[in-house]
Design a protein around this motif. Structure first.
Motif, PDB file in Angstrom:
ATOM      1  N   TYR A 167       0.823  -1.206   0.000  1.00 42.47           N
ATOM      2  CA  TYR A 167       0.000   0.000   0.000  1.00 42.47           C
ATOM      3  C   TYR A 167       0.861   1.262   0.000  1.00 42.47           C
ATOM      4  N   GLN A 168       2.032   1.183   0.685  1.00 44.83           N
ATOM      5  CA  GLN A 168       2.901   2.356   0.806  1.00 44.83           C
ATOM      6  C   GLN A 168       3.958   2.433  -0.286  1.00 44.83           C
ATOM      7  N   SER A 169       4.087   1.397  -1.093  1.00 43.17           N
ATOM      8  CA  SER A 169       5.244   1.299  -1.991  1.00 43.17           C
ATOM      9  C   SER A 169       5.357   2.478  -2.954  1.00 43.17           C
ATOM     10  N   TRP A 170       4.216   3.021  -3.417  1.00 44.16           N
ATOM     11  CA  TRP A 170       4.300   4.133  -4.362  1.00 44.16           C
ATOM     12  C   TRP A 170       4.914   5.370  -3.721  1.00 44.16           C
ATOM     13  N   ASN A 171       4.756   5.526  -2.385  1.00 47.61           N
ATOM     14  CA  ASN A 171       5.376   6.661  -1.697  1.00 47.61           C
ATOM     15  C   ASN A 171       6.893   6.577  -1.715  1.00 47.61           C
ATOM     16  N   TYR A 172       7.415   5.367  -1.803  1.00 48.35           N
ATOM     17  CA  TYR A 172       8.866   5.154  -1.802  1.00 48.35           C
ATOM     18  C   TYR A 172       9.375   4.842  -3.204  1.00 48.35           C
ATOM     19  N   ASN A 173       8.598   5.235  -4.216  1.00 49.71           N
ATOM     20  CA  ASN A 173       8.961   4.940  -5.592  1.00 49.71           C
ATOM     21  C   ASN A 173       8.649   6.131  -6.504  1.00 49.71           C
ATOM     22  N   PRO A 174       9.218   7.330  -6.198  1.00 51.30           N
ATOM     23  CA  PRO A 174       8.942   8.504  -7.039  1.00 51.30           C
ATOM     24  C   PRO A 174       9.520   8.327  -8.442  1.00 51.30           C
ATOM     25  N   TYR A 175       8.886   8.970  -9.413  1.00 53.02           N
ATOM     26  CA  TYR A 175       9.366   8.882 -10.801  1.00 53.02           C
ATOM     27  C   TYR A 175      10.528   9.864 -10.995  1.00 53.02           C
ATOM     28  N   PRO A 176      11.707   9.387 -11.336  1.00 48.02           N
ATOM     29  CA  PRO A 176      12.833  10.301 -11.575  1.00 48.02           C
ATOM     30  C   PRO A 176      12.735  10.954 -12.939  1.00 48.02           C
ATOM     31  N   TYR A 177      13.124  12.225 -12.986  1.00 54.29           N
ATOM     32  CA  TYR A 177      13.145  12.960 -14.255  1.00 54.29           C
ATOM     33  C   TYR A 177      14.205  12.372 -15.184  1.00 54.29           C
ATOM     34  N   ARG A 178      15.387  12.072 -14.631  1.00 56.47           N
ATOM     35  CA  ARG A 178      16.455  11.469 -15.419  1.00 56.47           C
ATOM     36  C   ARG A 178      17.330  10.598 -14.532  1.00 56.47           C
ATOM     37  N   TYR A 179      18.102   9.700 -15.181  1.00 61.53           N
ATOM     38  CA  TYR A 179      19.103   8.885 -14.492  1.00 61.53           C
ATOM     39  C   TYR A 179      20.493   9.464 -14.761  1.00 61.53           C
ATOM     40  N   HIS A 180      21.318   9.460 -13.743  1.00 61.39           N
ATOM     41  CA  HIS A 180      22.690   9.950 -13.892  1.00 61.39           C
ATOM     42  C   HIS A 180      23.425   9.109 -14.936  1.00 61.39           C
ATOM     43  N   PRO A 181      24.230   9.733 -15.824  1.00 61.32           N
ATOM     44  CA  PRO A 181      24.889   8.986 -16.906  1.00 61.32           C
ATOM     45  C   PRO A 181      25.867   7.912 -16.428  1.00 61.32           C
ATOM     46  N   TRP A 182      26.301   7.950 -15.177  1.00 64.60           N
ATOM     47  CA  TRP A 182      27.174   6.895 -14.671  1.00 64.60           C
ATOM     48  C   TRP A 182      26.385   5.679 -14.189  1.00 64.60           C
ATOM     49  N   SER A 183      25.093   5.703 -14.309  1.00 65.34           N
ATOM     50  CA  SER A 183      24.261   4.615 -13.794  1.00 65.34           C
ATOM     51  C   SER A 183      24.635   3.279 -14.435  1.00 65.34           C
ATOM     52  N   GLN A 184      24.593   2.248 -13.613  1.00 72.06           N
ATOM     53  CA  GLN A 184      24.947   0.897 -14.065  1.00 72.06           C
ATOM     54  C   GLN A 184      23.784  -0.051 -13.766  1.00 72.06           C
ATOM     55  N   PHE A 185      23.319  -0.743 -14.816  1.00 74.78           N
ATOM     56  CA  PHE A 185      22.217  -1.693 -14.675  1.00 74.78           C
ATOM     57  C   PHE A 185      22.706  -3.102 -14.977  1.00 74.78           C
ATOM     58  N   ASN A 195      18.136   1.388 -19.237  1.00 76.13           N
ATOM     59  CA  ASN A 195      19.477   1.925 -19.050  1.00 76.13           C
ATOM     60  C   ASN A 195      19.374   3.376 -18.578  1.00 76.13           C
ATOM     61  N   LYS A 196      20.469   4.117 -18.670  1.00 76.29           N
ATOM     62  CA  LYS A 196      20.498   5.496 -18.180  1.00 76.29           C
ATOM     63  C   LYS A 196      19.541   6.419 -18.931  1.00 76.29           C
ATOM     64  N   ASP A 197      19.053   5.990 -20.105  1.00 75.15           N
ATOM     65  CA  ASP A 197      18.131   6.825 -20.886  1.00 75.15           C
ATOM     66  C   ASP A 197      16.677   6.645 -20.467  1.00 75.15           C
ATOM     67  N   LEU A 198      16.414   5.749 -19.527  1.00 77.51           N
ATOM     68  CA  LEU A 198      15.045   5.520 -19.072  1.00 77.51           C
ATOM     69  C   LEU A 198      14.456   6.827 -18.554  1.00 77.51           C
ATOM     70  N   GLN A 199      13.242   7.140 -18.957  1.00 78.61           N
ATOM     71  CA  GLN A 199      12.601   8.390 -18.536  1.00 78.61           C
ATOM     72  C   GLN A 199      11.098   8.199 -18.438  1.00 78.61           C
ATOM     73  N   GLY A 200      10.471   8.994 -17.601  1.00 73.76           N
ATOM     74  CA  GLY A 200       9.022   8.982 -17.500  1.00 73.76           C
ATOM     75  C   GLY A 200       8.458   7.942 -16.556  1.00 73.76           C
ATOM     76  N   LEU A 201       9.235   6.926 -16.224  1.00 76.61           N
ATOM     77  CA  LEU A 201       8.780   5.879 -15.307  1.00 76.61           C
ATOM     78  C   LEU A 201       9.918   5.495 -14.371  1.00 76.61           C
ATOM     79  N   SER A 202       9.558   5.007 -13.198  1.00 81.24           N
ATOM     80  CA  SER A 202      10.574   4.507 -12.284  1.00 81.24           C
ATOM     81  C   SER A 202      11.035   3.123 -12.731  1.00 81.24           C
ATOM     82  N   PHE A 203      12.149   2.666 -12.179  1.00 81.95           N
ATOM     83  CA  PHE A 203      12.678   1.346 -12.529  1.00 81.95           C
ATOM     84  C   PHE A 203      11.677   0.251 -12.167  1.00 81.95           C
TER      85      PHE A 203
END
Length: 433
Positions: A167-185, A195-203
């Motif tokens: 029930y609370q999970s969405w509060n701890y899952n905000p949508y990021p505007y962008r991912y830092h280019p050093w991000s590693q998946f 990858n780092k280009d993901l946008q509009g949705l959380s992981f």
């Protein structure tokens, strides 16, 4: 809270080994993520990146380069002397533990940026959520700040292990505007386009959609992040226009704004355009074509409203004539003042428009126990009068904006002296019924 279970202890241990990225996030967010705008009056504009004023002559087609900080700005008309930005960014890294194995770590930072005239901007970056996500996405461990009552996302206290229910999970899952280019998946995520280009949705939201939506996976693999994000809130439109989407992608059409493009397809469908034709679905200037069809749709809707209004007025005209036709032709005059019964719904509309009151909007033509008359001075409408047929008294006489005109007392006097004529007609109607 303190870690209690073995898996919480492991999550807390991995939390202490994350990369120190705070300063890099702050620099990157200000340089790459912040809006680059200038706020302009008629004579000057100020750059929100440096706070300095510059002459309006530097602006060309809504754009300008700040002479002080050399930043390309989009110019907006505003008298504001302060500006505020707030958004989330993310950083992804990998970690591992004995119980959880290799985990995907998603770290979420809240960015706040304050801008004022004649001051350098102040940027605040706070890491508020860390997600430690195992391979099968079960028993996700959250290290986060505390969320107080009424707050949407956690922002208070220290980073600690948190028990987060579904029930609370969405509060701890905000949508990021962008991912830092050093991000590693993880490799398996990068293969499908996360990858780092993901946008509009959380992981987490992205992986959830991929678990049941094959079309979303296709869009993600093709790097269509805008359309992919629409799979969350507008999944029905993705399915509805899937053939058009495939044709656009086959023609290598660059969809900059997925939301506007899907709206545009809806407008094309409304006007029976061919949604399988690149001529329509791949416009060179999407915004111009979208706006043209919006204007066309608004004009269509206006015509439909007028048509419906005309039909409604025709029916109401008939009812009004049946109800009040015995009073038609009644008119009283004295000097420059003439008072007559309103004989059509159209006349009610004209009275409402000219005198700016609600005789038409409030549908006085439907009142069976009232007679509405109009008073004119030298053929100019001056007041609208309501007479109660049961009591033969003047209920109200109102001029422009519902205020009494200078002739109000004369109008009332003329009506009272002729009220017997109205009463006789009303009595004859009652006898006939």
């Amino acid at each position: 809270m303190k870690p209690r279970t073995k898996i919480q202890h492991e999550g807390f241990k991995m939390n202490s080994n994350v990369i120190d990225i705070q300063k890099h996030i702050e620099t990157w967010a200000f340089k790459e993520c912040n809006e680059k705008i200038g706020l302009a009056t008629k004579t000057k504009f100020w750059c929100i990146d440096c706070g300095e004023y510059h002459p309006i002559s530097l602006v060309r087609n809504g754009k300008a380069k700040c002479p002080n900080c050399k930043v390309d700005l989009t110019i907006l008309q505003s008298r504001k002397r302060k500006y505020y930005q707030r958004y989330w960014v993310a950083f992804a890294e990998l970690s591992s533990g004995e119980l959880m194995g290799e985990v995907q770590v998603i770290r979420l930072f809240e960015v706040q940026s304050n801008h004022s005239v004649n001051y350098m901007p102040q940027v605040y970056v706070k890491e508020s959520v860390r997600q430690f996500i195992p391979e099968n996405h079960s028993k996700i461990q959250y290290v986060a700040r505390m969320r107080n009552m009424g707050q949407e996302y956690p922002c208070c206290g220290d980073l600690e292990i948190r028990n987060v229910s579904n029930y609370q999970s969405w509060n701890y899952n905000p949508y990021p505007y962008r991912y830092h280019p050093w991000s590693q998946f993880k490799t398996r995520y990068e293969k499908i386009g996360i990858n780092k280009d993901l946008q509009g949705l959380s992981f987490l939201e992205s992986t959830r959609i991929l678990s049941y939506n094959s079309k979303a996976e296709t869009l993600l693999k093709l790097g269509q992040y805008g359309l992919f994000s629409e799979c969350s809130n507008n999944e029905g439109r993705i399915y509805r226009y899937w053939n058009s989407i495939k044709i656009a992608l086959r023609n290598k059409y660059n969809i900059h704004d997925a939301g506007i493009w899907l709206d545009y397809l809806g407008l094309l469908e409304f006007f029976n355009r061919d949604l399988n034709s690149p001529k329509y679905i791949c416009p060179k200037d999407l915004k111009t074509e979208h706006d043209r069809y919006v204007k066309k749709k608004n004009e269509h809707d206006r015509r439909e409203r007028l048509k419906a209004q005309r039909e409604k007025l025709a029916n109401e005209e008939k009812a009004y004539r049946e109800m009040k036709s015995p009073f038609f032709g009644i008119a009283f005059s004295k000097g420059d003042i003439t008072i007559k019964v309103l004989e059509s719904v159209k006349e009610f509309m004209e009275q409402g428009d000219i005198l700016k009151h609600c005789v038409f909007a409030s549908e006085y033509y439907k009142k069976s126990d009232s007679l509405i008359l109009a008073a004119f001075v030298n053929d100019e409408p001056i007041e609208t009068v309501e007479v109660a047929l049961n009591t033969m008294e003047i209920v109200q006489a109102r001029g422009i904006h519902n205020n009494p005109s200078p002739f109000n007392s004369d109008i009332r006097s003329i009506l009272k002296s002729n009220m017997g004529k109205i009463s006789n007609i009303y009595d004859s109607i009652k006898k006939a019924n």
